[in-house]
Each structure stands twice: as structure tokens, then as C-alpha cells.
Design a protein around this motif. Sequence first.
Motif, PDB file in Angstrom:
ATOM      1  N   TYR A  51      -4.556   3.785  -3.428  1.00 24.39           N
ATOM      2  CA  TYR A  51      -4.332   3.349  -2.047  1.00 24.39           C
ATOM      3  C   TYR A  51      -5.524   3.680  -1.164  1.00 24.39           C
ATOM      4  O   TYR A  51      -5.976   2.848  -0.383  1.00 24.39           O
ATOM      5  CB  TYR A  51      -3.050   3.990  -1.478  1.00 24.39           C
ATOM      6  CG  TYR A  51      -1.819   3.648  -2.278  1.00 24.39           C
ATOM      7  CD1 TYR A  51      -1.408   2.324  -2.421  1.00 24.39           C
ATOM      8  CD2 TYR A  51      -1.077   4.627  -2.906  1.00 24.39           C
ATOM      9  CE1 TYR A  51      -0.284   1.996  -3.156  1.00 24.39           C
ATOM     10  CE2 TYR A  51       0.050   4.305  -3.645  1.00 24.39           C
ATOM     11  CZ  TYR A  51       0.447   2.993  -3.764  1.00 24.39           C
ATOM     12  OH  TYR A  51       1.555   2.673  -4.497  1.00 24.39           O
ATOM     13  N   TRP A  52      -6.046   4.880  -1.284  1.00 19.18           N
ATOM     14  CA  TRP A  52      -7.189   5.289  -0.474  1.00 19.18           C
ATOM     15  C   TRP A  52      -8.382   4.384  -0.769  1.00 19.18           C
ATOM     16  O   TRP A  52      -9.032   3.879   0.147  1.00 19.18           O
ATOM     17  CB  TRP A  52      -7.525   6.759  -0.769  1.00 19.18           C
ATOM     18  CG  TRP A  52      -8.610   7.310   0.093  1.00 19.18           C
ATOM     19  CD1 TRP A  52      -8.463   7.938   1.301  1.00 19.18           C
ATOM     20  CD2 TRP A  52     -10.016   7.286  -0.178  1.00 19.18           C
ATOM     21  NE1 TRP A  52      -9.696   8.302   1.797  1.00 19.18           N
ATOM     22  CE2 TRP A  52     -10.675   7.915   0.901  1.00 19.18           C
ATOM     23  CE3 TRP A  52     -10.798   6.799  -1.211  1.00 19.18           C
ATOM     24  CZ2 TRP A  52     -12.048   8.072   0.973  1.00 19.18           C
ATOM     25  CZ3 TRP A  52     -12.178   6.948  -1.156  1.00 19.18           C
ATOM     26  CH2 TRP A  52     -12.788   7.577  -0.072  1.00 19.18           C
ATOM     27  N   MET A 101       0.807  -1.218   0.000  1.00 18.35           N
ATOM     28  CA  MET A 101       0.000   0.000   0.000  1.00 18.35           C
ATOM     29  C   MET A 101       0.845   1.275   0.000  1.00 18.35           C
ATOM     30  O   MET A 101       0.540   2.266   0.661  1.00 18.35           O
ATOM     31  CB  MET A 101      -0.974   0.000   1.183  1.00 18.35           C
ATOM     32  CG  MET A 101      -1.980  -1.146   1.133  1.00 18.35           C
ATOM     33  SD  MET A 101      -2.969  -1.182  -0.366  1.00 18.35           S
ATOM     34  CE  MET A 101      -4.073   0.155  -0.066  1.00 18.35           C
ATOM     35  N   LYS A 116      -7.951   0.791   0.548  1.00 20.56           N
ATOM     36  CA  LYS A 116      -8.103   0.756   2.010  1.00 20.56           C
ATOM     37  C   LYS A 116      -9.573   0.851   2.404  1.00 20.56           C
ATOM     38  O   LYS A 116     -10.029   0.144   3.301  1.00 20.56           O
ATOM     39  CB  LYS A 116      -7.308   1.904   2.656  1.00 20.56           C
ATOM     40  CG  LYS A 116      -5.823   1.681   2.644  1.00 20.56           C
ATOM     41  CD  LYS A 116      -5.081   2.891   3.200  1.00 20.56           C
ATOM     42  CE  LYS A 116      -3.585   2.720   3.045  1.00 20.56           C
ATOM     43  NZ  LYS A 116      -2.845   3.924   3.452  1.00 20.56           N
ATOM     44  N   LYS A 117     -10.319   1.710   1.716  1.00 25.26           N
ATOM     45  CA  LYS A 117     -11.746   1.859   2.032  1.00 25.26           C
ATOM     46  C   LYS A 117     -12.520   0.599   1.649  1.00 25.26           C
ATOM     47  O   LYS A 117     -13.424   0.180   2.375  1.00 25.26           O
ATOM     48  CB  LYS A 117     -12.337   3.087   1.338  1.00 25.26           C
ATOM     49  CG  LYS A 117     -11.742   4.395   1.795  1.00 25.26           C
ATOM     50  CD  LYS A 117     -11.830   4.584   3.291  1.00 25.26           C
ATOM     51  CE  LYS A 117     -11.210   5.898   3.705  1.00 25.26           C
ATOM     52  NZ  LYS A 117     -10.873   5.993   5.094  1.00 25.26           N
ATOM     53  N   ARG A 152     -11.397  -2.433   1.676  1.00 22.91           N
ATOM     54  CA  ARG A 152     -11.100  -3.419   2.723  1.00 22.91           C
ATOM     55  C   ARG A 152     -11.872  -3.090   4.002  1.00 22.91           C
ATOM     56  O   ARG A 152     -12.426  -3.982   4.636  1.00 22.91           O
ATOM     57  CB  ARG A 152      -9.598  -3.441   3.016  1.00 22.91           C
ATOM     58  CG  ARG A 152      -8.795  -4.091   1.926  1.00 22.91           C
ATOM     59  CD  ARG A 152      -7.320  -4.051   2.248  1.00 22.91           C
ATOM     60  NE  ARG A 152      -6.547  -4.632   1.156  1.00 22.91           N
ATOM     61  CZ  ARG A 152      -5.264  -4.463   1.012  1.00 22.91           C
ATOM     62  NH1 ARG A 152      -4.567  -3.761   1.873  1.00 22.91           N
ATOM     63  NH2 ARG A 152      -4.640  -5.008  -0.005  1.00 22.91           N
TER      64      ARG A 152
END
Length: 125
Positions: free
Chosen positions: A112-113, A15, A116-117, A119
Motif C-alpha cells: 500500500y505504501w 488500498m 501510494k508513493k 502514484r
Amino acid sequence: FEKEPGDIKFAVEHMKDPIIPEAKKFDDVQAEVLKQFGGVAPTETEKLKYEIFTKSISQLMNEEQSKRTKRLKILEDNKVKVLSAALAQCDEGILKAIERYDDYEQNKSDMYWVLKKIRLVSKSP
């Protein structure tokens, strides 16, 4: 995915962007070219050799920078592809949940953002 698949693999697994080395420095390139001239730089009086020597350094510097620039572009292109593929796999509920974040608009193109969201939302009950 395009060339340098290890870069995007690293990016998704960790990430964060991989460290892509800077292009070689002028002194290093000059030393490489000097080896081809027997360790001695030709003088300006040796016009042809001097011209080849300076063009070799300039050409190698351009190639080094071009390789790095191309690798960075490929990484960015691959991040867009991963982002598109990830979003295409999401159901409508996950997409709506991600869109509800206050910072969605400013981050919707940040791989990346978004990952992450996805997940985070996927793990929520």
C-alpha cells in the motif's frame, strides 16, 4: 494470482485489506453437526455416535480455521506479487524518488505504501 483473486483486487482498488471473515464459532459448528444427528447430541453411553459427533465438531473447527489461514496467506502472497509487478513497471526516476522518502526503508515491502508513493511521484511535474 492465486485463488481468491477478489481479495487482491479489493486490496488494490481500495488500498486496504479486505475483511476476511473469522472462522465459524464453536457453537455454530456444533449446531451444524447436531443437525446431522437429528438435533440431539449423542450421550457418552452411545460411544461410537459420541466419538463421531465430537470428531466431526473438531474436524470442522480445524477446517474453518485452516480455510481462513490459507486465505490470509494467499492475500499476503498476492500483495508481494503486486508489489513486485508494480516496481518492475517503474522507471529508474520513479524508483529513485520513492527511495528518497525518509520512511522508505521501513515501508519498502508494504504494498500500500509503495503504490501510494508510485502514484504520488508519477503525478509530480
